[in-house]
Write a protein that holds these residues in place. Sequence first.
Motif, PDB file in Angstrom:
ATOM      1  N   TRP A 171       0.497 -11.516   7.989  1.00 45.15           N
ATOM      2  CA  TRP A 171      -0.072 -10.135   8.192  1.00 45.15           C
ATOM      3  C   TRP A 171      -1.051 -10.490   9.483  1.00 45.15           C
ATOM      4  O   TRP A 171      -2.064  -9.888   9.542  1.00 45.15           O
ATOM      5  CB  TRP A 171      -0.958  -9.580   7.023  1.00 45.15           C
ATOM      6  N   GLU A 179      -5.014  -9.536   8.430  1.00 43.91           N
ATOM      7  CA  GLU A 179      -5.427  -8.655   7.516  1.00 43.91           C
ATOM      8  C   GLU A 179      -5.359  -9.545   6.137  1.00 43.91           C
ATOM      9  O   GLU A 179      -4.134 -10.272   5.831  1.00 43.91           O
ATOM     10  CB  GLU A 179      -4.504  -7.486   7.611  1.00 43.91           C
ATOM     11  N   ARG A 180      -6.281  -9.743   5.541  1.00 42.98           N
ATOM     12  CA  ARG A 180      -6.414 -10.547   4.349  1.00 42.98           C
ATOM     13  C   ARG A 180      -6.056 -12.108   4.556  1.00 42.98           C
ATOM     14  O   ARG A 180      -5.359 -12.656   3.676  1.00 42.98           O
ATOM     15  CB  ARG A 180      -5.251 -10.012   3.191  1.00 42.98           C
ATOM     16  N   ASN A 220       1.796  -8.323  11.180  1.00 42.82           N
ATOM     17  CA  ASN A 220       1.317  -7.465  10.244  1.00 42.82           C
ATOM     18  C   ASN A 220       2.257  -6.413   9.908  1.00 42.82           C
ATOM     19  O   ASN A 220       2.830  -5.692  10.650  1.00 42.82           O
ATOM     20  CB  ASN A 220      -0.202  -7.028  10.588  1.00 42.82           C
ATOM     21  N   VAL A 221       2.411  -5.996   8.698  1.00 40.46           N
ATOM     22  CA  VAL A 221       3.293  -4.808   8.226  1.00 40.46           C
ATOM     23  C   VAL A 221       2.385  -3.436   8.592  1.00 40.46           C
ATOM     24  O   VAL A 221       3.184  -2.624   9.006  1.00 40.46           O
ATOM     25  CB  VAL A 221       3.530  -4.650   6.711  1.00 40.46           C
ATOM     26  N   ASN A 222       1.131  -3.563   8.896  1.00 48.00           N
ATOM     27  CA  ASN A 222       0.594  -2.441   9.508  1.00 48.00           C
ATOM     28  C   ASN A 222       0.817  -2.822  11.204  1.00 48.00           C
ATOM     29  O   ASN A 222      -0.053  -3.509  11.549  1.00 48.00           O
ATOM     30  CB  ASN A 222      -0.784  -2.406   9.226  1.00 48.00           C
ATOM     31  N   LYS A 299       7.087  -1.070   6.753  1.00 42.91           N
ATOM     32  CA  LYS A 299       6.249  -0.419   5.650  1.00 42.91           C
ATOM     33  C   LYS A 299       6.017   1.310   6.284  1.00 42.91           C
ATOM     34  O   LYS A 299       5.467   1.163   7.730  1.00 42.91           O
ATOM     35  CB  LYS A 299       4.592  -1.211   5.889  1.00 42.91           C
ATOM     36  N   GLU A 303      -0.024   4.131   3.137  1.00 43.72           N
ATOM     37  CA  GLU A 303      -1.220   3.928   3.363  1.00 43.72           C
ATOM     38  C   GLU A 303      -1.684   4.397   4.524  1.00 43.72           C
ATOM     39  O   GLU A 303      -2.192   3.690   5.587  1.00 43.72           O
ATOM     40  CB  GLU A 303      -1.724   2.361   3.146  1.00 43.72           C
ATOM     41  N   ARG A 336       9.726  -2.001   2.656  1.00 43.08           N
ATOM     42  CA  ARG A 336       8.793  -2.236   1.645  1.00 43.08           C
ATOM     43  C   ARG A 336       8.811  -1.043   0.728  1.00 43.08           C
ATOM     44  O   ARG A 336       8.707   0.242   1.012  1.00 43.08           O
ATOM     45  CB  ARG A 336       7.304  -2.292   1.956  1.00 43.08           C
ATOM     46  N   PHE A 338       6.233  -0.394  -1.122  1.00 42.15           N
ATOM     47  CA  PHE A 338       4.890   0.002  -1.282  1.00 42.15           C
ATOM     48  C   PHE A 338       4.644   1.259  -0.970  1.00 42.15           C
ATOM     49  O   PHE A 338       3.689   1.406   0.034  1.00 42.15           O
ATOM     50  CB  PHE A 338       4.184  -1.165  -0.798  1.00 42.15           C
ATOM     51  N   LYS A 377       6.761  -5.563  -4.339  1.00 47.01           N
ATOM     52  CA  LYS A 377       5.543  -6.419  -4.899  1.00 47.01           C
ATOM     53  C   LYS A 377       5.757  -6.534  -6.487  1.00 47.01           C
ATOM     54  O   LYS A 377       6.587  -5.779  -7.164  1.00 47.01           O
ATOM     55  CB  LYS A 377       4.103  -5.384  -4.810  1.00 47.01           C
ATOM     56  N   GLU A 404       8.037  -9.654  -3.735  1.00 44.94           N
ATOM     57  CA  GLU A 404       7.001 -10.055  -2.881  1.00 44.94           C
ATOM     58  C   GLU A 404       5.923 -10.251  -3.413  1.00 44.94           C
ATOM     59  O   GLU A 404       5.264  -9.752  -4.579  1.00 44.94           O
ATOM     60  CB  GLU A 404       6.385  -8.383  -1.746  1.00 44.94           C
ATOM     61  N   GLU A 410      -5.772 -12.389  -1.941  1.00 43.51           N
ATOM     62  CA  GLU A 410      -6.364 -11.184  -1.509  1.00 43.51           C
ATOM     63  C   GLU A 410      -7.249 -10.629  -2.729  1.00 43.51           C
ATOM     64  O   GLU A 410      -8.498 -10.194  -2.568  1.00 43.51           O
ATOM     65  CB  GLU A 410      -5.418  -9.985  -1.360  1.00 43.51           C
ATOM     66  N   TYR A 411      -6.620 -10.642  -4.120  1.00 47.13           N
ATOM     67  CA  TYR A 411      -7.376 -10.180  -5.079  1.00 47.13           C
ATOM     68  C   TYR A 411      -7.933 -11.260  -6.000  1.00 47.13           C
ATOM     69  O   TYR A 411      -8.347 -11.096  -7.080  1.00 47.13           O
ATOM     70  CB  TYR A 411      -6.350  -9.059  -5.976  1.00 47.13           C
TER      71      TYR A 411
HETATM   72  O1  GCW Z   1      -3.548  -3.617  -0.853  1.00 48.57           O
HETATM   73  C1  GCW Z   1      -3.062  -3.746   0.312  1.00 48.57           C
HETATM   74  C2  GCW Z   1      -3.754  -4.466   1.272  1.00 48.57           C
HETATM   75  C3  GCW Z   1      -3.412  -4.030   2.288  1.00 48.57           C
HETATM   76  C4  GCW Z   1      -2.037  -4.335   2.925  1.00 48.57           C
HETATM   77  C5  GCW Z   1      -1.159  -3.394   1.853  1.00 48.57           C
HETATM   78  C6  GCW Z   1       0.118  -3.746   2.031  1.00 48.57           C
HETATM   79  C7  GCW Z   1      -0.933  -4.670   4.913  1.00 48.57           C
HETATM   80  O2  GCW Z   1      -5.208  -4.336   0.826  1.00 48.57           O
HETATM   81  O3  GCW Z   1      -4.233  -4.830   3.294  1.00 48.57           O
HETATM   82  O4  GCW Z   1      -1.708  -3.921   4.086  1.00 48.57           O
HETATM   83  O5  GCW Z   1      -1.713  -3.747   0.524  1.00 48.57           O
HETATM   84  O6  GCW Z   1       0.358  -4.488   1.074  1.00 48.57           O
HETATM   85  O7  GCW Z   1       0.591  -3.172   2.821  1.00 48.57           O
END
Ligand code: GCW
Length: 842
Positions: A171, A179-180, A220-222, A299, A303, A336, A338, A377, A404, A410-411
């Motif tokens: 990412w 990111e993360r 990054n996916v973002n 993605k 979000e 994705r 997500f 995920k 995924e 991250e968590y």
């Molecule tokens: O949980 C979230 C993360 C984001 C992440 C997103 C994702 C890349 O906090 O940082 O963005 O998941 O998986 O797209």
Amino acid sequence: MMRLTLTLIWFLQISFTLAENGLNGWLRYAPVSCDQHCQRALPSRIVTLNSTRGSPVGTAAQEIHDGLRKIAGKKATTEHTTSCDTHSAILVATVEDYLRVCNNKNSNVPTLNDDGFWIDIDGAQGRIIGQNARGALYGAYEYLSRLAQGDFSPVDEVTSPHAPIRWVNQWDNMDGSIERGYAGPSIFFANGQIVGDLTRAKQYARLLASVRINAIIVNNVNANATLLTPQNMDGLARIADIYRPYGIHIGISLNFASPDTLGGLGTYDPLDESVIEWWSDITDRLYDRIPDMAGYLVKASSEGQPGPDTYNRTLAEGANLFARALQPHGGVLMFRAFVYDHHLTEDSWTNDRANAQVDFFKKLDGQFEDNVVIQIKYGPIDFQVREPVSPLFANLYQTNMAIELQVTQEYLGHQCHLVYLPPLWKTILDFDLRVDQQASPVRDIISGERFKRPLGGWAAVVNVGTNTTWLGSHLAMSNLYAYGRLAWEPKADSIAILQDWVRLTFGANRQVLDAITDMSMASWPAYENYTGNLGIQTLTDILYTHYGPNPGSQDGNGWGQWTRADNVSIGMDRTVKNGTANAGQYPSEIAQMYEDIETTPDDLLLWFHHVPYTHRLDSGKTVIQHFYDAHYSGAETAQGFVPQWESLHGLVDRERYEAVRTRLVYQAGHSIVWRDAINNFYWNLSGIADTAGRVGHHPWRIEAETMDLKGYRPYAVDPFETASRYTAVVTTTNSTTGTAQTKVKVPSGTYDLGVNYFDLYGGQSQWSVYVNERLVGEWKGNSEDVLGHTPSIYLDGHSAIRITFRGVKIRTGDRLKIVGVPDGVEPAPLDYVVFLPAGVID
Ligand code: GCW
């Protein structure tokens, strides 16, 4: 004699000069004992058949050459040849070349799938045959892994991968941040461009190839559309050139709106002809530069990311846009799953983010192009410490799927907490979804086997950075290693994988092996115990850093990671009969199990059911008492990691010993922060006391706010539960030195003296502790430079930290003084002091 001595000197030299900063990961090729007799029995020639320049077959030869020399002190030659002369040689080739050149002698090549290999070596002679060039490289690493673990016995192994897609995702942002990511900036990007020096990128490729990863998404996916400028495409080609000899294809994440934002088309409608043409042109230009590009990762509509919904197009229409652009080039589109509404209102009892993926994707089954893979995920929400399997795996039958996972924690503690992840991953991979009442373990669904899909597999978000340890922590690298191993063979045993990694990373010492195995295997259960139990999720701060405790942040916002905790009850009712109906998204046998509170396993109880705190679990305990007990037990396990690691003093090189020790000491302290925060929060909410009398009672602590303060003032911490008695002290101004003094009341004796303080981003305060004016300890608030977790600018569960000074002699009535010198925005915050007699954790 002379030769023997030289061998010995070589051995000693190498063992002392290796810089153990983690850079080589598990590919250290540290010397193992191999005397002259042993060396003679090793190959003196490495022969490759028809290896073109830059082919992984050539890399294989080079690795074997280096490995033999470093591991066993054996010098071997490398040769390219067109004959089948294997005298005292290891032959490295693809099946095709092998059959062509050595055909008449050997027609016994076993059947292999793409990327598979056959390794057949006995002493000085043998062959490593890959189904393709990449497979040959994998075979070479397998051979070296054995040697590096001191295993010189004959080998005849045939193996093929579980699934064709074994990718990692980074990412990394174009500005070099990740990111993360918790291990420094990107090894790929800086200042909006691909970095000039790709040395680290190459070292990463080597590690990935050795665990049989075959593609990497580098950004990054973002995603940022500027990745697609001509200059950056050239940069991507440079990365691809470096990854190719390792058999790793590169791919990129795309921003859905690029035709508009970068291309200036004024639209990014996936059905618009100009948009279709734009993407196909971009794709052609990328493939001109990178003919073997793996594909794209997208993605969309998630979000806040742009997606097809802007134009009322379906996700399938969005995905197929890219898939079709990739088809002429043989590329794969990872799309994705997500996708969810992050403005969901908790007011409605039946709203549920966990339903989103099946709601969005099930109706599209069969509408995706064949080169689309839906990347899902592992759980329905987001990489929590415990989740059920994502129900989407059981709802797509005509669509390719990949799982995924997250190597970056991250968590799960940002690599500042030891959490060995394979046992968690296995709860998902081994889970039998019973689709159509037939065996349907997740691993067989993602491989494509269960629903007879042509594609499928694995992606893991890794997020290595420039830190020499790659992930910020030496021990966290077991997760990257294990990810590769499981993606190849998901039935492999978590302990066996771990122990290979330990031997490769730290050597063969039995004590080291046992200690790291014990700690690692205890680590996920411990982390679950002190963060979030019974399926309530990781009770971290989901609105800020995703690091320390903040259970209150889960509810009352649109993110949908709700616990629905009030003062009598807790949990998400996901039943069909009375709740969000999420249980009904699973195949009938599983749905029934989760629908019924009696058959729902305790570790997912609060994921599927809303119950009073007094609800009794199978264990006979109430939910609330389970919370209290688990948090105490988890933190206790984490305290034990420190002496366990310290028992290895002298058995692990100094650099890594100290680095790991620092983290484990930190984790031990932070696990207490977690324990107390969560327990205080639910005690406060429910009003139900801990039957063991621990929660809220800390006999060995002295609260800073009760001490004689000069230059310090009390400060109400928010969230309240992250400070002992909810209050800390901070200096009255940012330039005032604070002192906190008190008379010690504990019985005379020797104690470990713990101080809980807050270490904020934006300053490096200094503290000193005195007993009767004798300095017993001093430290700086510099953890933001040392630990790598996302820092905080507040006094909270992320910045709360404990330092311990061991063996401090105290007499009743001694005067304890702490002096705090603020720096920057950090007002030298103090929470409490604790005197710990031997064996007490408070
Ligand atoms: O949980 C979230 C993360 C984001 C992440 C997103 C994702 C890349 O906090 O940082 O963005 O998941 O998986 O797209």
